[in-house]
Design an enzyme around this catalytic site. Structure first.
Site, PDB file in Angstrom:
ATOM      1  N   ARG A  15       0.831  -1.196   0.000  1.00 56.39           N
ATOM      2  CA  ARG A  15       0.000   0.000   0.000  1.00 56.39           C
ATOM      3  C   ARG A  15       0.873   1.257   0.000  1.00 56.39           C
ATOM      4  O   ARG A  15       2.081   1.187   0.230  1.00 56.39           O
ATOM      5  CB  ARG A  15      -0.927   0.000   1.223  1.00 56.39           C
ATOM      6  CG  ARG A  15      -2.017  -1.051   1.170  1.00 56.39           C
ATOM      7  CD  ARG A  15      -2.793  -1.142   2.483  1.00 56.39           C
ATOM      8  NE  ARG A  15      -1.987  -1.721   3.557  1.00 56.39           N
ATOM      9  CZ  ARG A  15      -2.417  -1.898   4.802  1.00 56.39           C
ATOM     10  NH1 ARG A  15      -3.641  -1.517   5.139  1.00 56.39           N
ATOM     11  NH2 ARG A  15      -1.633  -2.435   5.714  1.00 56.39           N
ATOM     12  N   HIS A  96      -0.726   1.680  16.166  1.00 58.27           N
ATOM     13  CA  HIS A  96      -0.972   0.497  17.004  1.00 58.27           C
ATOM     14  C   HIS A  96       0.084   0.367  18.101  1.00 58.27           C
ATOM     15  O   HIS A  96       0.721  -0.669  18.278  1.00 58.27           O
ATOM     16  CB  HIS A  96      -1.004  -0.770  16.141  1.00 58.27           C
ATOM     17  CG  HIS A  96      -2.100  -0.774  15.111  1.00 58.27           C
ATOM     18  ND1 HIS A  96      -3.439  -0.831  15.448  1.00 58.27           N
ATOM     19  CD2 HIS A  96      -2.049  -0.694  13.755  1.00 58.27           C
ATOM     20  CE1 HIS A  96      -4.172  -0.805  14.334  1.00 58.27           C
ATOM     21  NE2 HIS A  96      -3.357  -0.704  13.302  1.00 58.27           N
ATOM     22  N   GLU A 118      -5.872   4.916  13.721  1.00 60.49           N
ATOM     23  CA  GLU A 118      -6.796   4.006  14.402  1.00 60.49           C
ATOM     24  C   GLU A 118      -7.494   4.593  15.616  1.00 60.49           C
ATOM     25  O   GLU A 118      -8.420   3.973  16.158  1.00 60.49           O
ATOM     26  CB  GLU A 118      -6.086   2.703  14.807  1.00 60.49           C
ATOM     27  CG  GLU A 118      -5.098   2.813  15.958  1.00 60.49           C
ATOM     28  CD  GLU A 118      -3.697   3.181  15.516  1.00 60.49           C
ATOM     29  OE1 GLU A 118      -2.785   3.104  16.350  1.00 60.49           O
ATOM     30  OE2 GLU A 118      -3.506   3.539  14.321  1.00 60.49           O
TER      31      GLU A 118
END
Length: 370
Positions: A15, A96, A118
């Site tokens: 990505r 994370h 996130e």
């Protein structure tokens, strides 16, 4: 503002932080974008595509970091990238941190302002920048689970949907959030026997209304999870505590009751995993076996479908990128408390309490000036 897009270097991560159409939007608003050569090749974007969009191509990550005020990535920075961060940098990516103390300490030492996709929120308390990748991971979990149930992959030799006269596989989905719902949609589509477990009775009622008789629902008590694990052919771990480490729902003792060749897919592995026996794996070496049970614990699952994932992610992140480049981090967060919820590291301190608590690191809340 000067925006930099380095090439992702995590194992089998294809990505990219910004697509050429996203670059067009930023350049049109007067900002410059530097892209590392080859950054988009994993999703079939050549350097020339970025040049046509208005970006400058630079030869390596060091050049991109040096030429940029804001770094837009996909996955958490690796040690070599953390070493390139300076206090002047704004980093916008998945972090994370609750499951990664070395990364947290490295980002603190860098002095950079680090906003995590996130933990950015929305008005309905959802997580808009995590949602698209949760959708991808949920759908992929059934795809990979079905694959590893095949005998040649070490699985039990069970077809997920069965055939006339032979019962389908039993699928237990732990967590009824975005990942769990998307996993259920795929499993139902493949005619599996699906049960979703959650600790919210209100959520179970919503799922019952949404799926009707296509699935079963159950309250996620320890006893219910133990029974589910014992009887299931495929267990999907789809629990999420925003910003915090995932709870360990399936113990090693529970694992011993499972049928040999059963499969666990741990979508929560980015946050440490929800199975006691989980540890992060890569697309290069995605599975391992414990007590005869196959574990799929790839920490960047959506990277396997990189083109779909990148476009889905950019759809969600671009409005926030535009806010940050147009207003600057401080003003953008002051104007948007949901964006401010994404702040994880600021001026050498952890600024997200759940992360600080999980890692036993100093916490200092950010407050808008004035």
């Amino acid at each position: 503002m000067r925006v930099g897009v380095p090439k992702e270097i995590k194992n089998h991560e294809y990505r990219v932080g910004l697509t050429p159409p996203s670059v067009v939007e930023l350049v049109a608003q007067g900002h410059s974008v530097a892209v590392q050569t080859g950054a988009g090749l994993g999703i079939d974007f050549e350097d020339q595509d970025y040049i046509a969009a208005g970006a400058t191509i630079l030869p390596d990550a060091a050049s991109v970091f040096a030429a940029s005020d804001m770094i837009v990535k996909v996955k958490e920075p690796q040690p070599s990238e953390i070493a390139l961060l300076e206090p002047r940098h704004l980093l916008f990516t998945y972090l994370h941190l609750a499951a990664d103390k070395p990364q947290a300490e490295g980002l603190m030492a860098s002095g950079a302002t680090c906003i995590a996709y996130e933990t950015v929120t929305a008005n309905d308390r959802s997580l808009p920048l995590l949602k698209p990748m949760s959708e991808v991971a949920g759908r992929m979990s059934i795809q990979v689970g079905a694959h590893y149930l095949e005998k040649e992959q070490g699985g039990r030799g069970v077809l997920l949907g069965g055939v006339p006269g032979v019962a389908p596989a039993r699928v237990a989905i732990l967590g009824g959030g975005v990942s769990g719902v998307n996993a259920a949609q795929m499993a139902v589509g493949m005619r599996a026997d699906v049960t979703i477990y959650d600790i919210s009775n209100a959520r179970l009622a919503e799922l019952d209304m949404f799926f009707g008789s296509q699935i079963k629902t159950a309250y996620a008590s320890k006893a219910a999870i133990a029974a589910a694990v014992k009887n299931a052919h495929l267990v999907i771990g789809a629990v999420l505590v925003p910003g915090a480490a995932a709870p360990k729902l399936v113990t090693r003792e529970m694992l011993k009751t499972m049928k040999r060749g059963s499969v666990l897919v741990d979508i929560a592995i980015d946050q440490g995993g929800c199975f006691e026996t989980s540890h992060a794996t890569t697309h290069e070496d995605p599975v391992f076996e414990v007590d005869g049970v196959i574990h799929y614990c790839v920490a960047n699952m959506p990277g396997a479908v990189a083109r779909t994932s990148t476009f889905a992610l950019n759809n969600a992140t671009l409005p926030f990128v535009i806010k940050l480049v147009n207003q600057g981090a401080e003003a953008a967060m002051a104007a948007d408390p949901h964006l401010a919820n994404g702040l994880n590291v600021y001026k050498g301190k952890i600024a997200f309490k759940a992360v600080a608590d999980d890692l036993d690191l100093p916490f200092e809340a950010w407050a808008a000036a004035g």
